[in-house]
Motif scaffolding. Structure first.
Motif, PDB file in Angstrom:
ATOM      1  N   MET A   1       1.161  -0.856   0.062  1.00  0.00           N
ATOM      2  CA  MET A   1      -0.248  -0.144   0.135  1.00  0.00           C
ATOM      3  C   MET A   1       0.905   1.596  -0.087  1.00  0.00           C
ATOM      4  N   MET A   2       1.566   1.185   0.734  1.00  0.00           N
ATOM      5  CA  MET A   2       2.880   2.546   1.127  1.00  0.00           C
ATOM      6  C   MET A   2       3.555   2.925   0.008  1.00  0.00           C
ATOM      7  N   LEU A   3       4.483   1.824   0.031  1.00  0.00           N
ATOM      8  CA  LEU A   3       5.677   2.034  -1.490  1.00  0.00           C
ATOM      9  C   LEU A   3       5.817   0.898  -2.711  1.00  0.00           C
ATOM     10  N   GLY A   4       4.591  -0.219  -2.292  1.00  0.00           N
ATOM     11  CA  GLY A   4       4.293  -1.243  -3.844  1.00  0.00           C
ATOM     12  C   GLY A   4       3.826   0.132  -5.177  1.00  0.00           C
ATOM     13  N   THR A   5       2.856   0.619  -4.387  1.00  0.00           N
ATOM     14  CA  THR A   5       2.151   1.643  -5.164  1.00  0.00           C
ATOM     15  C   THR A   5       2.710   1.598  -6.492  1.00  0.00           C
ATOM     16  N   TYR A   6       4.017   2.601  -5.605  1.00  0.00           N
ATOM     17  CA  TYR A   6       4.995   3.538  -6.680  1.00  0.00           C
ATOM     18  C   TYR A   6       5.385   2.323  -7.939  1.00  0.00           C
ATOM     19  N   ASN A   7       5.429   0.997  -7.406  1.00  0.00           N
ATOM     20  CA  ASN A   7       6.050  -0.061  -8.977  1.00  0.00           C
ATOM     21  C   ASN A   7       4.966  -0.351  -9.702  1.00  0.00           C
ATOM     22  N   PHE A   8       3.550  -0.260  -9.016  1.00  0.00           N
ATOM     23  CA  PHE A   8       2.944  -0.679  -9.631  1.00  0.00           C
ATOM     24  C   PHE A   8       1.975   0.494 -10.399  1.00  0.00           C
ATOM     25  N   THR A   9       2.108   2.247 -10.147  1.00  0.00           N
ATOM     26  CA  THR A   9       1.705   3.134 -11.636  1.00  0.00           C
ATOM     27  C   THR A   9       2.734   2.907 -12.453  1.00  0.00           C
ATOM     28  N   ILE A  10       4.227   2.733 -12.381  1.00  0.00           N
ATOM     29  CA  ILE A  10       5.175   2.612 -13.005  1.00  0.00           C
ATOM     30  C   ILE A  10       4.652   1.587 -14.394  1.00  0.00           C
ATOM     31  N   LEU A  11       4.469   0.256 -13.673  1.00  0.00           N
ATOM     32  CA  LEU A  11       4.401  -0.993 -14.569  1.00  0.00           C
ATOM     33  C   LEU A  11       2.873  -0.617 -15.874  1.00  0.00           C
ATOM     34  N   ARG A  12       1.823  -0.004 -14.832  1.00  0.00           N
ATOM     35  CA  ARG A  12       0.961   0.454 -15.897  1.00  0.00           C
ATOM     36  C   ARG A  12       1.279   1.279 -17.179  1.00  0.00           C
ATOM     37  N   MET A  13       2.440   2.444 -16.187  1.00  0.00           N
ATOM     38  CA  MET A  13       2.635   3.708 -17.525  1.00  0.00           C
ATOM     39  C   MET A  13       3.383   2.786 -18.571  1.00  0.00           C
ATOM     40  N   ILE A  14       4.357   1.672 -18.023  1.00  0.00           N
ATOM     41  CA  ILE A  14       5.398   1.281 -19.276  1.00  0.00           C
ATOM     42  C   ILE A  14       4.317   0.668 -20.190  1.00  0.00           C
TER      43      ILE A  14
ATOM     44  N   ASP B   1      -7.159   6.817 -13.742  1.00  0.00           N
ATOM     45  CA  ASP B   1      -5.657   6.116 -13.802  1.00  0.00           C
ATOM     46  C   ASP B   1      -5.257   5.649 -12.166  1.00  0.00           C
ATOM     47  N   SER B   2      -6.494   6.417 -11.645  1.00  0.00           N
ATOM     48  CA  SER B   2      -6.362   6.801  -9.439  1.00  0.00           C
ATOM     49  C   SER B   2      -6.746   5.228  -9.898  1.00  0.00           C
ATOM     50  N   ILE B   3      -8.815   4.999 -10.542  1.00  0.00           N
ATOM     51  CA  ILE B   3      -9.095   3.688 -10.037  1.00  0.00           C
ATOM     52  C   ILE B   3      -8.644   2.571 -10.324  1.00  0.00           C
ATOM     53  N   GLU B   4      -7.858   2.802 -11.771  1.00  0.00           N
ATOM     54  CA  GLU B   4      -7.337   1.893 -11.853  1.00  0.00           C
ATOM     55  C   GLU B   4      -5.529   0.756 -11.855  1.00  0.00           C
ATOM     56  N   GLY B   5      -5.207   1.525 -10.629  1.00  0.00           N
ATOM     57  CA  GLY B   5      -4.109   1.976  -9.289  1.00  0.00           C
ATOM     58  C   GLY B   5      -4.671   0.871  -8.733  1.00  0.00           C
ATOM     59  N   MET B   6      -5.564   1.370  -8.421  1.00  0.00           N
ATOM     60  CA  MET B   6      -6.232   1.012  -6.414  1.00  0.00           C
ATOM     61  C   MET B   6      -6.949  -0.805  -7.557  1.00  0.00           C
ATOM     62  N   LYS B   7      -7.866  -1.078  -8.538  1.00  0.00           N
ATOM     63  CA  LYS B   7      -7.802  -2.470  -9.238  1.00  0.00           C
ATOM     64  C   LYS B   7      -6.777  -3.268  -8.986  1.00  0.00           C
ATOM     65  N   MET B   8      -5.351  -2.711  -9.279  1.00  0.00           N
ATOM     66  CA  MET B   8      -4.547  -3.474  -9.152  1.00  0.00           C
ATOM     67  C   MET B   8      -3.861  -3.926  -7.897  1.00  0.00           C
ATOM     68  N   LEU B   9      -4.423  -3.127  -7.068  1.00  0.00           N
ATOM     69  CA  LEU B   9      -3.640  -2.818  -5.938  1.00  0.00           C
ATOM     70  C   LEU B   9      -4.790  -3.853  -4.713  1.00  0.00           C
ATOM     71  N   ASP B  10      -5.840  -4.269  -5.063  1.00  0.00           N
ATOM     72  CA  ASP B  10      -7.263  -5.290  -4.466  1.00  0.00           C
ATOM     73  C   ASP B  10      -6.434  -6.517  -5.124  1.00  0.00           C
ATOM     74  N   MET B  11      -6.461  -6.456  -6.630  1.00  0.00           N
ATOM     75  CA  MET B  11      -6.406  -7.879  -7.114  1.00  0.00           C
ATOM     76  C   MET B  11      -4.821  -8.287  -6.253  1.00  0.00           C
ATOM     77  N   ALA B  12      -3.469  -7.577  -6.353  1.00  0.00           N
ATOM     78  CA  ALA B  12      -2.815  -8.097  -5.071  1.00  0.00           C
ATOM     79  C   ALA B  12      -3.235  -8.512  -3.849  1.00  0.00           C
ATOM     80  N   TYR B  13      -3.450  -7.536  -2.961  1.00  0.00           N
ATOM     81  CA  TYR B  13      -4.251  -7.958  -2.081  1.00  0.00           C
ATOM     82  C   TYR B  13      -4.813  -9.303  -1.467  1.00  0.00           C
ATOM     83  N   GLU B  14      -5.506  -9.894  -2.454  1.00  0.00           N
ATOM     84  CA  GLU B  14      -6.448 -10.490  -2.430  1.00  0.00           C
ATOM     85  C   GLU B  14      -6.010 -11.772  -3.001  1.00  0.00           C
ATOM     86  N   LYS B  15      -4.740 -11.802  -4.079  1.00  0.00           N
ATOM     87  CA  LYS B  15      -3.985 -13.124  -4.355  1.00  0.00           C
ATOM     88  C   LYS B  15      -2.624 -13.351  -3.342  1.00  0.00           C
TER      89      LYS B  15
END
Length: 387
Positions: free
Chosen positions: A177-190, A361-375
């Protein structure tokens, strides 16, 4: 070394220009430790920004002299106070991650007030995405051809103990939540896309009965629409010696047109692009572009000749980034927060923004976070009951 020291010193002791008459007046909700770096310092060097108040929540929202609110509160309070600020007619610079779950993001970024004429501006503060180095890095990438991305970032273990807000579950803590979301947003950008699936997410927690749902490190793997794989590895238990955040992008092999070759041969390229320091680029960063070429026989695919071209780049200003952003303002000592503030003010004043993070994009970021926490099995972060 002298240029590095000068750049970093000026980042923390910036010049103060004369303020214009039509400034954007900010109020900060609460007294978070992040505020000096993320807003107070950038505001000093911006001629159109004044810090009006740092005060209790209701006082800030009721003050007609305040135009914009910066919200650096704990993650679990982001949605409530962003909604309250928008309803009060204030522009909102919202500390990342914007909220705690995708459900909250859908509510926040689809508020009716945001579709009205002269609606408040709302920005999720992924400041690093505004730095010229990130845009130069992006210019070397062809999203459709990306097959694999590895990202990693860390915080030294001494900075996050068990009492830290980053490991407080009720306040929306957790390394992802605190740090990984930086990586997640970079991944979506790439990939220029949101992932379709979280394939795996392994976490570690302090199994003490108190912090069992707060990850202090994790590794997550996502599958993107083009079939490419994006990975993120983050930890709150990093070494004391600083290790820059890293994003390494591998492209698939592609054909390069070369009319000098005979019809029986073809030239192939595999590109790898690495950005060292995607989070704190003002201190130091480097973009490595490694192009591996091979000329091979079309008949049997056997290589005839191989070679590698490697170059390194940097961009502390947009002039160094060249391309479409070359004329944008900036100084080599501007932190990513200062570049972010520049665009936020442009948006508030109705001027053109060269780069922006939309609510979608912010909504997609939280969906990505939800995916990971559920997994991971830890489940979603707590969702606010405020509506």
């Amino acid at each position: 070394m002298i240029s590095l020291l000068t750049r970093v010193y000026t980042s923390f002791v910036p010049p103060t220009p004369e303020k214009k008459s039509d400034v954007v007046r900010f109020g900060i909700l609460g007294s978070a430790q992040t505020a000096p770096l993320s807003l107070i310092l950038p505001a000093k060097s911006h001629p159109e920004v004044v810090l009006q108040a740092v005060a209790a929540r209701d006082h800030i929202l009721d003050d007609p002299k305040i135009d914009a609110i910066y919200i650096p509160l704990p993650n679990s309070l982001h949605m409530e106070w962003a909604v309250r600020s928008i309803r009060a007619g204030k522009h909102v610079l919202l500390e990342k991650p914007s909220v705690s779950t995708a459900a909250e993001a859908e509510i926040l970024f689809n508020m009716p007030e945001l579709s009205l004429p002269n609606a408040p501006v709302v920005l999720e503060g992924f400041h690093n995405r505004f730095h010229p180095a990130v845009h130069l890095f992006k210019s070397f990438i062809t999203p459709a051809d990306v097959v694999h991305v590895h990202t990693e970032a860390m915080v030294p273990w001494l900075m996050v103990n068990k009492d830290n807000i980053g490991l407080n579950y009720s306040l929306g803590g957790g390394c992802m939540m605190m740090l990984g979301t930086y990586n997640f947003t970079i991944l979506r950008m790439i990939f220029n896309a949101a992932p379709e699936e979280c394939l795996a997410c392994d976490t570690h927690v302090h199994a003490d009965g108190i912090h069992d749902k707060c990850d202090y490190d994790f590794t997550a793997k996502f599958r993107f629409p083009n079939g490419g794989i994006g990975e993120a590895t983050n930890t709150f238990q990093g070494p004391l010696i600083w290790k820059p955040s890293t994003a390494r992008v591998t492209h698939k092999e592609t054909v390069v047109l070369d009319k000098s070759l005979p019809a029986t041969e073809e030239k192939m390229l595999t590109r790898e692009v690495t950005l060292h320091g995607f989070m704190n680029a003002v201190i130091w960063h480097r973009i490595d572009v490694k192009d591996s070429f091979v000329i091979r026989s079309k008949a049997d695919g056997k290589p005839i000749r191989k070679w590698v071209d490697s170059k390194s780049h940097k961009a502390y200003t947009y002039k160094e980034a060249v391309g479409e952003f070359a004329d944008l303002p900036g100084e080599d000592w501007w932190m990513s927060f200062r570049y972010e503030l520049e665009e936020f003010v442009n948006k508030v004043k109705g001027r053109k923004t060269q780069f922006w993070i939309p609510g979608e994009d912010s909504i997609e970021g939280m969906k990505m976070l939800d995916m990971a926490y559920e997994k991971s099995g830890l489940g979603l972060r707590p969702t606010s009951t405020f509506r």
